[in-house]
Design a protein around this motif. Structure first.
Motif, short mmCIF file in Angstrom:
data_model
loop_
_atom_site.label_atom_id
_atom_site.label_comp_id
_atom_site.label_asym_id
_atom_site.label_seq_id
_atom_site.Cartn_x
_atom_site.Cartn_y
_atom_site.Cartn_z
N ASP A 307 -2.20 6.79 5.58
CA ASP A 307 -2.26 5.32 5.71
C ASP A 307 -2.93 4.65 4.51
OD1 ASP A 307 -2.79 5.48 9.31
OD2 ASP A 307 -1.02 5.71 8.07
N LEU A 308 -3.52 5.47 3.60
CA LEU A 308 -4.09 4.89 2.37
C LEU A 308 -3.22 5.22 1.16
CD1 LEU A 308 -7.94 5.56 2.74
CD2 LEU A 308 -6.71 3.40 3.08
N GLN A 309 -2.12 5.91 1.40
CA GLN A 309 -1.30 6.41 0.29
C GLN A 309 -0.70 5.28 -0.54
OE1 GLN A 309 2.43 6.22 -0.84
NE2 GLN A 309 2.90 7.26 1.09
N ALA A 310 -0.15 4.26 0.11
CA ALA A 310 0.50 3.17 -0.64
C ALA A 310 -0.53 2.39 -1.47
CB ALA A 310 1.21 2.22 0.33
N SER A 311 -1.67 2.08 -0.86
CA SER A 311 -2.70 1.34 -1.61
C SER A 311 -3.22 2.17 -2.78
CB SER A 311 -3.88 0.98 -0.68
OG SER A 311 -3.41 0.14 0.35
N PHE A 312 -3.35 3.48 -2.57
CA PHE A 312 -3.84 4.35 -3.66
C PHE A 312 -2.85 4.38 -4.82
CE2 PHE A 312 -6.77 7.33 -5.36
CZ PHE A 312 -6.02 8.24 -6.10
N THR A 313 -1.56 4.33 -4.49
CA THR A 313 -0.55 4.32 -5.56
C THR A 313 -0.71 3.06 -6.42
OG1 THR A 313 0.97 5.52 -4.13
CG2 THR A 313 1.94 4.44 -6.04
N VAL A 314 -0.99 1.93 -5.78
CA VAL A 314 -1.22 0.70 -6.55
C VAL A 314 -2.42 0.91 -7.47
CG1 VAL A 314 -1.82 -1.76 -6.43
CG2 VAL A 314 -0.24 -0.78 -4.75
N LEU A 315 -3.47 1.54 -6.95
CA LEU A 315 -4.66 1.81 -7.77
C LEU A 315 -4.29 2.66 -8.99
CD1 LEU A 315 -7.77 1.61 -8.11
CD2 LEU A 315 -7.95 3.71 -6.77
N MET A 316 -3.42 3.64 -8.78
CA MET A 316 -3.06 4.55 -9.87
C MET A 316 -2.24 3.84 -10.95
SD MET A 316 -4.52 7.41 -9.65
CE MET A 316 -5.94 6.44 -9.14
N THR A 317 -1.60 2.70 -10.61
CA THR A 317 -0.88 1.96 -11.66
C THR A 317 -1.88 1.37 -12.66
OG1 THR A 317 -0.89 -0.21 -10.58
CG2 THR A 317 0.94 1.27 -10.03
N GLN A 318 -3.15 1.29 -12.26
CA GLN A 318 -4.19 0.71 -13.14
C GLN A 318 -5.06 1.80 -13.77
OE1 GLN A 318 -3.81 -2.59 -13.68
NE2 GLN A 318 -2.09 -2.11 -12.34
N ALA A 319 -4.80 3.08 -13.38
CA ALA A 319 -5.64 4.18 -13.88
C ALA A 319 -5.13 4.63 -15.25
CB ALA A 319 -5.58 5.34 -12.89
N ASN A 320 -6.03 5.29 -15.99
CA ASN A 320 -5.63 5.82 -17.31
C ASN A 320 -5.05 7.22 -17.12
OD1 ASN A 320 -6.62 4.11 -19.81
ND2 ASN A 320 -7.90 3.71 -18.02
N GLY A 321 -3.75 7.36 -17.28
CA GLY A 321 -3.16 8.70 -17.20
C GLY A 321 -2.04 8.78 -16.17
N THR A 322 -1.61 10.01 -15.94
CA THR A 322 -0.48 10.27 -15.03
C THR A 322 -1.00 10.83 -13.71
OG1 THR A 322 0.87 10.77 -16.95
CG2 THR A 322 1.67 11.60 -14.84
N SER A 323 -0.39 10.38 -12.61
CA SER A 323 -0.78 10.94 -11.30
C SER A 323 0.48 11.17 -10.47
CB SER A 323 -1.70 9.97 -10.56
OG SER A 323 -1.06 8.70 -10.49
N MET A 324 0.40 12.17 -9.59
CA MET A 324 1.51 12.37 -8.65
C MET A 324 1.01 12.04 -7.24
SD MET A 324 3.75 15.68 -7.55
CE MET A 324 4.97 15.56 -8.84
N ILE A 325 1.78 11.25 -6.54
CA ILE A 325 1.45 10.91 -5.15
C ILE A 325 2.46 11.65 -4.27
CG2 ILE A 325 1.13 9.03 -3.51
CD1 ILE A 325 -0.58 8.68 -6.05
N HIS A 326 1.96 12.55 -3.42
CA HIS A 326 2.85 13.39 -2.60
C HIS A 326 2.59 13.07 -1.14
CE1 HIS A 326 4.38 17.74 -1.62
NE2 HIS A 326 5.04 16.79 -0.98
#
Ligand code: EPZ
Length: 420
Positions: A307-326
């Protein structure tokens, strides 16, 4: 169609109070059917799904009296029917939580396949509920889209969940609480809402041991009493506001919460460089100008919550680097990714369950539709950090799980208008 108009880029700061846990309230309300005595509930969130639950209870014959903005008294002495009308049951998935108490109380229940979220392949399956009730001795009849369950008296049994299910665990706990004899549930979900529901039932005279662990043992009792119960803080609201603080670089203090329930998120904050201080019922986020990306895999509690996955993905658009959301729990829970990329995010869809995000990227306003409540709140976070004026419609999905979200965020300095 009601919508939100959000002007992004505002500096947010201040204090936000967390409301009662939606995913506990939606179980405690139906659980009041397990007793014919009066129950007083406190810290109830004023959200659409809770209102639907209250409407369902009233339709079944419960007497409900509002005793304050977030409290009510319920008396289910006279339950006049055992059928969940499609009109209500189709509106939200959690209507399934009424089945076990009605079956245990009246020995019979009729209901349509529950509706509500788009997540989950097509319709959210309820096979584990049906198998579980059958294991407790219920006779199952399916005609078309209706289920008809009958059981003069449910009998204790042993049942192993082949998939870990939160509401399945809760439903079986409620059914077994008043069954004849002992029930052993194995491979149960561990969410805090399950322990809280067991606490409520035990306070009413149930004999439940092991809630919060994979094996729960329930000694059925003849009768449950009424009582008073306070809903615990919503851990998903807590995590959502913490992510908002980090994404919007907003120094927020989140109050009336339980930081221990979002350890998985706070452990990630430590790794990416978002500072926080936590007390027993508050959490202060000190945002970082720059923070690192981090890959997550959603997992049953205590892992990273879906239930926090979608919000965390938005956060990762502002992070420095690459992330995978699974996303490992639900199908169709990445529907929002396409809308985020339309806002300027650098997101690659690897397969229906995984996206790769490259950050940081600027986000720009867009016209959006919220597919489900968690994607909806993630869009609000994206809109608050995007440049320009974003429009989000289908906001009923957001109102399902977040009380007065517009007013509460505007109090922090946001500029959100609700257009009805
Ligand atoms: C609860 O849903 C929550 N809802 C969900 O929150 C949450 O995402 C989910 O738990 C996981 O944490 C409520 O508590 C009202 P599951 P639930 O059964 O219990 C499969 C929100 O946004 N499954 O734990 O419905 C299912 O398809 C909502 O607040 C079966 O196969 O989820 C899923 O893949 C969304 N057969 C997996 O189990 C069944 O009979 C876990 O789902 C039941 C479930």
């Amino acid at each position: 169609m009601p919508k939100f108009i959000i002007t992004g880029g505002k500096a947010l700061a201040g204090e936000i109070e967390v409301k009662g846990a939606k995913n506990l309230a939606l179980k405690i309300l139906p659980a009041t059917l397990l007793t014919d005595e009066a129950v007083s509930i406190f810290n109830l969130p004023d959200i659409e799904d809770a209102r639907r639950s209250i409407e369902l209870l009233t339709g079944l014959g419960a007497e409900i009296k509002k005793t304050g903005p977030s409290s009510l008294d319920i008396q289910t002495k006279k339950i006049k029917n055992s059928e969940l009308s499609p009109e209500f049951a189709k509106k939200f998935r959690a209507s399934i939580m009424f089945v076990a108490p009605l079956l245990a109380r009246l020995g019979e229940v009729k209901f349509p396949h529950p509706g509500g979220c788009v997540i989950g392949a097509g319709e959210r399956p309820i096979d584990l509920f049906i198998e579980g009730f059958a294991a407790l001795g219920a006779e199952i009849k399916v005609d078309g889209r209706f289920y008809h369950l009958k059981a003069r008296r449910l009998r204790g049994a042993e049942y192993f969940f082949t998939t870990i299910t939160v509401t399945g665990t809760e439903a079986m706990m409620m059914a077994a609480a008043r069954a004849q004899g002992k029930t052993t549930l194995k491979n149960c979900a561990l969410e805090p809402e399950i322990s809280a529901l067991a606490e409520y039932l035990n306070a009413s005279g149930a004999k439940i041991k092991g809630a919060g662990s994979p094996t729960i043992v329930i000694e059925g009792v003849e009768k449950l009493s009424g009582g008073k119960f306070t809903i615990m803080p919503d851990r998903i609201e807590t995590g959502t506001f913490a992510i908002l603080a980090a994404a919007a670089r907003a120094p927020l203090t989140i109050t009336k919460c339980n930081p221990a329930h979002i350890e998985s998120l706070l452990a990630v904050f430590k790794k990416i460089g978002v500072a926080y201080e936590a007390g027993s019922d508050w959490l202060k986020i000190t945002p970082a100008k720059k923070f690192k990306s981090y890959s997550i895999k959603t997992h049953e509690y205590p892992g990273f919550p879906t239930d926090l996955q979608a919000s965390f993905t938005v956060l990762m658009t502002q992070a420095n680097g690459t992330s995978m959301i699974h996303e490992t729990i639900h199908d169709r829970r990445l529907l929002y990714a396409d809308m985020l990329s339309q806002m300027g995010a650098n997101i690659i869809m690897c397969d229906p369950h995984r996206v790769v995000v490259n950050g940081p990227t600027r986000l720009f306003a867009k016209k959006l539709t919220s597919p489900d409540l968690r994607a909806g709140i993630a869009m609000i976070i994206a809109a608050l950090i995007a440049q320009g004026e974003t429009e989000i419609d289908n906001i009923y999905q957001i109102d399902r799980g977040y009380e007065n979200i517009c007013e509460r965020l505007n109090k922090l300095g946001a500029d959100i208008k609700r257009i009805d």
